[in-house]
Design a protein around this motif. Sequence first.
Motif, mmCIF file in Angstrom:
data_model
loop_
_atom_site.group_PDB
_atom_site.id
_atom_site.type_symbol
_atom_site.label_atom_id
_atom_site.label_comp_id
_atom_site.label_asym_id
_atom_site.label_seq_id
_atom_site.Cartn_x
_atom_site.Cartn_y
_atom_site.Cartn_z
ATOM 1 N N VAL A 191 0.846 -1.191 0.000
ATOM 2 C CA VAL A 191 0.000 0.000 0.000
ATOM 3 C C VAL A 191 0.879 1.237 0.000
ATOM 4 C CG1 VAL A 191 -1.950 -1.102 1.154
ATOM 5 C CG2 VAL A 191 -0.172 -0.004 2.518
ATOM 6 N N LYS A 192 0.376 2.276 -0.599
ATOM 7 C CA LYS A 192 1.077 3.555 -0.644
ATOM 8 C C LYS A 192 0.024 4.646 -0.507
ATOM 9 C CE LYS A 192 4.378 6.234 -3.372
ATOM 10 N NZ LYS A 192 5.125 6.301 -4.668
ATOM 11 N N GLY A 193 -0.194 5.085 0.731
ATOM 12 C CA GLY A 193 -1.258 6.039 0.979
ATOM 13 C C GLY A 193 -2.617 5.390 0.731
ATOM 14 N N LEU A 194 -3.422 6.004 -0.127
ATOM 15 C CA LEU A 194 -4.734 5.448 -0.460
ATOM 16 C C LEU A 194 -4.702 4.622 -1.740
ATOM 17 C CD1 LEU A 194 -7.051 8.494 0.370
ATOM 18 C CD2 LEU A 194 -6.547 6.494 1.793
ATOM 19 N N THR A 195 -3.515 4.342 -2.241
ATOM 20 C CA THR A 195 -3.366 3.525 -3.448
ATOM 21 C C THR A 195 -2.474 2.338 -3.150
ATOM 22 O OG1 THR A 195 -1.443 4.786 -4.233
ATOM 23 C CG2 THR A 195 -3.631 5.567 -4.919
ATOM 24 N N SER A 196 -2.210 1.548 -4.162
ATOM 25 C CA SER A 196 -1.315 0.406 -4.021
ATOM 26 C C SER A 196 -0.345 0.377 -5.200
ATOM 27 C CB SER A 196 -2.113 -0.899 -3.959
ATOM 28 O OG SER A 196 -2.895 -1.067 -5.131
ATOM 29 N N GLN A 197 0.808 -0.231 -4.978
ATOM 30 C CA GLN A 197 1.821 -0.320 -6.022
ATOM 31 C C GLN A 197 2.433 -1.718 -6.019
ATOM 32 O OE1 GLN A 197 2.400 2.029 -8.164
ATOM 33 N NE2 GLN A 197 1.429 3.802 -7.224
ATOM 34 N N TYR A 198 2.834 -2.146 -7.186
ATOM 35 C CA TYR A 198 3.531 -3.436 -7.313
ATOM 36 C C TYR A 198 5.010 -3.155 -7.535
ATOM 37 C CZ TYR A 198 4.758 -8.143 -8.819
ATOM 38 O OH TYR A 198 5.331 -9.391 -8.924
ATOM 39 N N TYR A 199 5.846 -3.762 -6.695
ATOM 40 C CA TYR A 199 7.291 -3.575 -6.763
ATOM 41 C C TYR A 199 7.925 -4.882 -7.221
ATOM 42 C CZ TYR A 199 6.308 0.586 -3.978
ATOM 43 O OH TYR A 199 5.812 1.797 -3.525
ATOM 44 N N PRO A 200 8.305 -4.980 -8.488
ATOM 45 C CA PRO A 200 8.860 -6.246 -9.000
ATOM 46 C C PRO A 200 10.084 -6.703 -8.227
ATOM 47 C CG PRO A 200 8.323 -4.758 -10.797
ATOM 48 C CD PRO A 200 8.197 -3.958 -9.544
ATOM 49 N N GLN A 201 10.917 -5.750 -7.773
ATOM 50 C CA GLN A 201 12.142 -6.146 -7.080
ATOM 51 C C GLN A 201 11.871 -6.730 -5.697
ATOM 52 O OE1 GLN A 201 11.043 -3.137 -7.965
ATOM 53 N NE2 GLN A 201 12.346 -1.509 -7.125
ATOM 54 N N ASP A 202 10.638 -6.614 -5.195
ATOM 55 C CA ASP A 202 10.297 -7.235 -3.917
ATOM 56 C C ASP A 202 9.488 -8.518 -4.121
ATOM 57 O OD1 ASP A 202 10.511 -7.251 -1.144
ATOM 58 O OD2 ASP A 202 8.536 -6.355 -0.865
ATOM 59 N N HIS A 203 9.487 -9.020 -5.355
ATOM 60 C CA HIS A 203 8.800 -10.284 -5.637
ATOM 61 C C HIS A 203 9.775 -11.444 -5.511
ATOM 62 C CE1 HIS A 203 7.556 -13.523 -8.540
ATOM 63 N NE2 HIS A 203 6.499 -13.430 -7.748
ATOM 64 N N ASN A 204 9.365 -12.501 -4.876
ATOM 65 C CA ASN A 204 10.181 -13.698 -4.721
ATOM 66 C C ASN A 204 10.357 -14.368 -6.077
ATOM 67 O OD1 ASN A 204 10.640 -16.669 -4.291
ATOM 68 N ND2 ASN A 204 10.682 -16.024 -2.146
ATOM 69 N N GLU A 205 11.598 -14.479 -6.526
ATOM 70 C CA GLU A 205 11.886 -14.979 -7.873
ATOM 71 C C GLU A 205 12.174 -16.473 -7.920
ATOM 72 O OE1 GLU A 205 11.634 -13.329 -10.636
ATOM 73 O OE2 GLU A 205 11.237 -11.358 -9.759
ATOM 74 N N LEU A 206 12.076 -17.170 -6.812
ATOM 75 C CA LEU A 206 12.361 -18.605 -6.799
ATOM 76 C C LEU A 206 11.290 -19.393 -7.550
ATOM 77 C CD1 LEU A 206 13.484 -19.049 -3.075
ATOM 78 C CD2 LEU A 206 14.941 -18.767 -5.110
ATOM 79 N N VAL A 207 11.672 -20.565 -8.024
ATOM 80 C CA VAL A 207 10.704 -21.466 -8.658
ATOM 81 C C VAL A 207 9.758 -22.005 -7.580
ATOM 82 C CG1 VAL A 207 10.418 -23.640 -9.901
ATOM 83 C CG2 VAL A 207 12.283 -22.090 -10.517
ATOM 84 N N LYS A 208 8.474 -21.977 -7.898
ATOM 85 C CA LYS A 208 7.472 -22.393 -6.923
ATOM 86 C C LYS A 208 6.554 -23.442 -7.551
ATOM 87 C CE LYS A 208 7.510 -17.473 -6.047
ATOM 88 N NZ LYS A 208 8.236 -17.211 -7.314
ATOM 89 N N THR A 209 6.031 -24.328 -6.725
ATOM 90 C CA THR A 209 5.023 -25.299 -7.159
ATOM 91 C C THR A 209 3.751 -25.017 -6.369
ATOM 92 O OG1 THR A 209 6.657 -26.979 -7.707
ATOM 93 C CG2 THR A 209 4.399 -27.722 -7.350
ATOM 94 N N TYR A 210 2.712 -24.608 -7.118
ATOM 95 C CA TYR A 210 1.478 -24.149 -6.467
ATOM 96 C C TYR A 210 0.286 -24.851 -7.101
ATOM 97 C CZ TYR A 210 -2.213 -20.865 -4.999
ATOM 98 O OH TYR A 210 -3.345 -20.293 -4.475
ATOM 99 N N LEU A 211 -0.414 -25.641 -6.301
ATOM 100 C CA LEU A 211 -1.589 -26.377 -6.772
ATOM 101 C C LEU A 211 -1.289 -27.140 -8.067
ATOM 102 C CD1 LEU A 211 -4.340 -23.684 -6.059
ATOM 103 C CD2 LEU A 211 -3.984 -25.837 -4.811
ATOM 104 N N GLY A 212 -0.077 -27.743 -8.110
ATOM 105 C CA GLY A 212 0.305 -28.568 -9.251
ATOM 106 C C GLY A 212 0.961 -27.822 -10.393
ATOM 107 N N HIS A 213 1.114 -26.506 -10.296
ATOM 108 C CA HIS A 213 1.742 -25.699 -11.348
ATOM 109 C C HIS A 213 3.108 -25.239 -10.861
ATOM 110 C CE1 HIS A 213 -2.060 -25.242 -13.697
ATOM 111 N NE2 HIS A 213 -2.586 -25.454 -12.494
ATOM 112 N N THR A 214 4.136 -25.389 -11.710
ATOM 113 C CA THR A 214 5.511 -25.080 -11.322
ATOM 114 C C THR A 214 6.101 -24.010 -12.224
ATOM 115 O OG1 THR A 214 5.841 -27.344 -10.512
ATOM 116 C CG2 THR A 214 7.816 -26.045 -10.962
ATOM 117 N N GLY A 215 6.839 -23.087 -11.617
ATOM 118 C CA GLY A 215 7.518 -22.034 -12.364
ATOM 119 C C GLY A 215 7.801 -20.859 -11.457
ATOM 120 N N ASN A 216 8.379 -19.791 -12.026
ATOM 121 C CA ASN A 216 8.581 -18.561 -11.264
ATOM 122 C C ASN A 216 7.254 -17.801 -11.245
ATOM 123 O OD1 ASN A 216 9.503 -16.283 -9.986
ATOM 124 N ND2 ASN A 216 10.631 -15.486 -11.750
ATOM 125 N N LEU A 217 6.324 -18.287 -10.453
ATOM 126 C CA LEU A 217 4.950 -17.784 -10.464
ATOM 127 C C LEU A 217 4.847 -16.442 -9.751
ATOM 128 C CD1 LEU A 217 3.155 -21.144 -9.486
ATOM 129 C CD2 LEU A 217 3.701 -20.300 -11.777
#
Length: 568
Positions: free
Chosen positions: A302-328
């Motif tokens: 969150v940023k004040g009354l809005t929201s922002q997506y910060y790519p550099q704070d995204h976990n870049e590891l390979v993940k397996t989620y509900l049977g789907h695998t990749g850098n989700l």
Amino acid sequence: MDIDTDMYGDDSTQPRKPIDPHPIEPQLEMDTTQKNLTAQPVPNTSFATGNPTTPLQSVTTPLTPTAAVSRRKFMGVSVAGLAAIGGASAAAAVGGVALAKLLQNGGPGNIFHGPVASNAQIGHLLRHAGFGGSPDELAMYSNLGYNGAVDRLINYQQVPDDAMENRLNALNIDLNSPLNQQRWWLLRMSWTQRPLLEKMTLFWHGVLTSSYHKVGGPRAYMRMIIQNQFLRNHAFDTFDNILLGITSDPAMLFYLDLTKSRSNAPNENYARELMELFTLGLGHYTQQDVYEGAAALTGWHVKGLTSQYYPQDHNELVKTYLGHTGNLDYKDVLNILANHPATPWFITRRLFTFFAYENPSDDDLKPLVDTYVQSGHNMGEVMRTLLLSPQFASTKAYRGRIKSPVEFTVGAYHAMNINGDGNGLPTITTLMGQTLFDPPNVAGWPGDKVSALWLNSGTWMTRLNYIDLLLARGTVARTGLTPLVDLQGIVNTHQLNTPEQFVDHFSSFLLDGELASDRRTQLLDYFTAPGSSTFGAPITLGNGTSYPLGRVRGTLYLMMSSPEYQLN
């Protein structure tokens, strides 16, 4: 005061237990994000956008004035005799066993056959897909035919709502206060010409929950209005877009701690509730899916009354989620969930239960599930399928759920065409057990799933007090004594010439005209019983006969306190 006492004899009544609970406004600090992160704008999600029925015919059976009818006889039980009741037992307390029998039988009767089927059908539609209808609205929707009425409700963009917006703007309500936010929304629901849009917004608010108690403190209360407007703007959108929007919503980010999630320390709260309460339900995911999903969802803040997506704070590891695998990332998570085979069953069950009846079978849900898949997850098309389904038109759905506090409060305010400012309405819904913008927890209101939970002896008393005050003053605020319900104007406008026409007119839209002959006789006996009132001018019917204002108001009070009126 005994329930048999004339509550409208000489003075307007006051609530028996005056309580004025003001929401506690927590002094929490606004959440801040790391200033060294480069912000990426929030992604822009797309927005998807019979025969005429006949009015109830008035019956004009002659009557002879008799002694005052007992309120206890009409309502089935003295409120003073109600014990503390909770859960499903509450249904049996309202109007004695009358309400319990109505619920057990799926409603008062087969409304879709017989001479008054059309009136009942449109009334049923407007209660479930809105908050009830006025006589003019019933006539207008009836002229469209049932399918046309459904089209108008769903295609709300074609219906102007400028009058409602202008009325709200004229009140100049400060939306930085939770109490005023509640008042603003309750008035929207009461005055709107787009009732299904507001009802769908209320539905989503109870599913994709957030609360002003955990939104970032007083400086961030407007986050709740931002979320409310998002749910309204996307009420009939694809479920995919709704999930995208609510995941990046500032109030939700703070409420379920996603804004605290970091690439090296994912917070699991939102990831868990997203699956358990928003999309799949228990039994369709593992703890590992919660962990992997939390990692994939990192990056939003969150940023004040809005929201922002910060790519550099995204976990870049390979993940397996509900049977789907990749850098989700978050888009992958939401796409997987929207397309998961359990999701349409989960969300249509919530929708069906809220708008039709409880405990639907798989057969009940199958047409909605098919529409979800075939329409590309379009919730507007799912809603259309529900409203046109045989199940929605069944006697099981007719008055098969107890009205929620919001439905009851707004429905009465709308039915009586109150032109007030809504002061006091939030207190009433809170005393009845439902505070807008503050569901009890992330699972929403239990009464949305089991409607009998809305009633106990205390909330039932609040319903009676609310109707009492509404009819006497048109407001539940403690200021102003000028009645806002213009009964004489209604009598004149609709040319109500006799007590029979008065009772039939109001029962036609308050009770769908489904008034048993003995109940109708009791109402007429009460209306015409000898009496006088020093509070307010008498009401003069078209035949020139005047009746005490207290008796006229009391007749409406009995209708709106009846077991049938408590049911949706």
